[in-house]
Design a protein around this motif. Structure first.
Motif, short mmCIF file in Angstrom:
data_model
loop_
_atom_site.label_atom_id
_atom_site.label_comp_id
_atom_site.label_asym_id
_atom_site.label_seq_id
_atom_site.Cartn_x
_atom_site.Cartn_y
_atom_site.Cartn_z
N SER A 89 -16.55 -45.13 92.62
CA SER A 89 -16.36 -43.69 92.43
C SER A 89 -14.88 -43.32 92.53
CB SER A 89 -17.16 -42.91 93.48
OG SER A 89 -16.70 -43.21 94.77
N PRO A 90 -14.52 -42.16 91.97
CA PRO A 90 -13.13 -41.70 92.01
C PRO A 90 -12.66 -41.47 93.45
CG PRO A 90 -14.44 -40.39 90.48
CD PRO A 90 -15.39 -41.26 91.24
N GLU A 91 -11.35 -41.44 93.60
CA GLU A 91 -10.76 -41.12 94.90
C GLU A 91 -11.12 -39.69 95.30
OE1 GLU A 91 -8.93 -43.01 97.10
OE2 GLU A 91 -9.53 -44.66 95.80
N VAL A 92 -11.09 -39.44 96.60
CA VAL A 92 -11.39 -38.12 97.13
C VAL A 92 -10.22 -37.70 98.02
CG1 VAL A 92 -12.94 -36.76 98.60
CG2 VAL A 92 -13.87 -38.58 97.15
N THR A 93 -9.68 -36.52 97.77
CA THR A 93 -8.72 -35.97 98.71
C THR A 93 -9.51 -35.10 99.69
OG1 THR A 93 -8.22 -34.07 97.29
CG2 THR A 93 -6.79 -35.99 97.08
N SER A 94 -9.08 -35.09 100.93
CA SER A 94 -9.79 -34.36 101.98
C SER A 94 -8.87 -33.33 102.60
CB SER A 94 -10.28 -35.33 103.06
OG SER A 94 -11.14 -36.29 102.51
N ARG A 95 -9.46 -32.20 102.95
CA ARG A 95 -8.68 -31.12 103.57
C ARG A 95 -9.55 -30.40 104.58
NH1 ARG A 95 -6.85 -25.72 101.24
NH2 ARG A 95 -8.32 -26.21 99.59
N VAL A 96 -9.00 -30.20 105.79
CA VAL A 96 -9.67 -29.46 106.85
C VAL A 96 -8.90 -28.15 107.03
CG1 VAL A 96 -10.31 -29.46 109.28
CG2 VAL A 96 -10.40 -31.58 107.98
N VAL A 97 -9.63 -27.03 107.02
CA VAL A 97 -9.00 -25.71 107.08
C VAL A 97 -9.66 -24.89 108.18
CG1 VAL A 97 -8.47 -23.61 105.77
CG2 VAL A 97 -8.60 -25.82 104.60
N GLU A 98 -8.83 -24.20 108.97
CA GLU A 98 -9.37 -23.30 109.99
C GLU A 98 -9.89 -22.03 109.32
OE1 GLU A 98 -8.08 -20.68 113.90
OE2 GLU A 98 -6.59 -21.94 112.94
#
Length: 151
Positions: A89-98
């Motif tokens: 599968s393609p790469e995944v960028t991850s982001r955590v936001v308040e």
């Protein structure tokens, strides 16, 4: 971010570590593989509700580190689990936001081609209903929304 990456359509998927968010991430990766899009997994966290004591003293809030780390851990674990199931599968960028999931997801969807969410169904008739965040996103998101039912 390279120019090539910036030109690719972006699929945003809400991830909270639940089975339904894993299903949404699986669907997003399959769609990205078909369309050449990039996938951004977004997790939101917020402080829990705090009530004051009768004498006016309210315990101080931590810096949010515990809550942010828990959200980040759930996000990274979910991405790792789903990508292990689909190694090509393609790469995944991850982001955590308040913040509350609703404004966080609506903001992330502003420049996205697609917003993907898991359904929080609870079986039979209730399973056909959407949760409040999914319902609001379906009606108000700035891009098309896909709600993936829990497997």
């Amino acid at each position: 971010m390279t120019q090539h990456t910036q030109d690719r359509p972006r699929i945003v998927v809400g991830v909270d570590g639940s089975p339904c968010s894993r299903a949404a991430l699986r669907w997003s990766l399959a769609q990205a593989a078909l369309t050449g899009a990039q996938v951004e997994a977004v997790a939101a966290w917020q402080y829990p509700e705090v009530y004051g004591y009768s004498y006016g003293w309210v315990p101080s809030m931590s810096d949010g580190g515990v809550y942010a780390k828990a959200a980040e851990s759930a996000l990274l674990d979910t991405v790792a689990t789903v990508r292990a199931e689909q190694p090509q599968s393609p790469e995944v960028t991850s982001r955590v936001v308040e913040g509350h999931p609703l404004p966080v997801l609506m903001d992330a969807a502003r420049s996205a081609r697609l917003l993907v969410l898991g359904s929080r169904g609870h079986g039979t008739f209730a399973g056909a209903l959407l949760g409040s965040v999914s319902q609001h996103c379906v009606q108000h998101a700035p891009c098309p929304v896909v709600v993936v039912p829990q497997p």
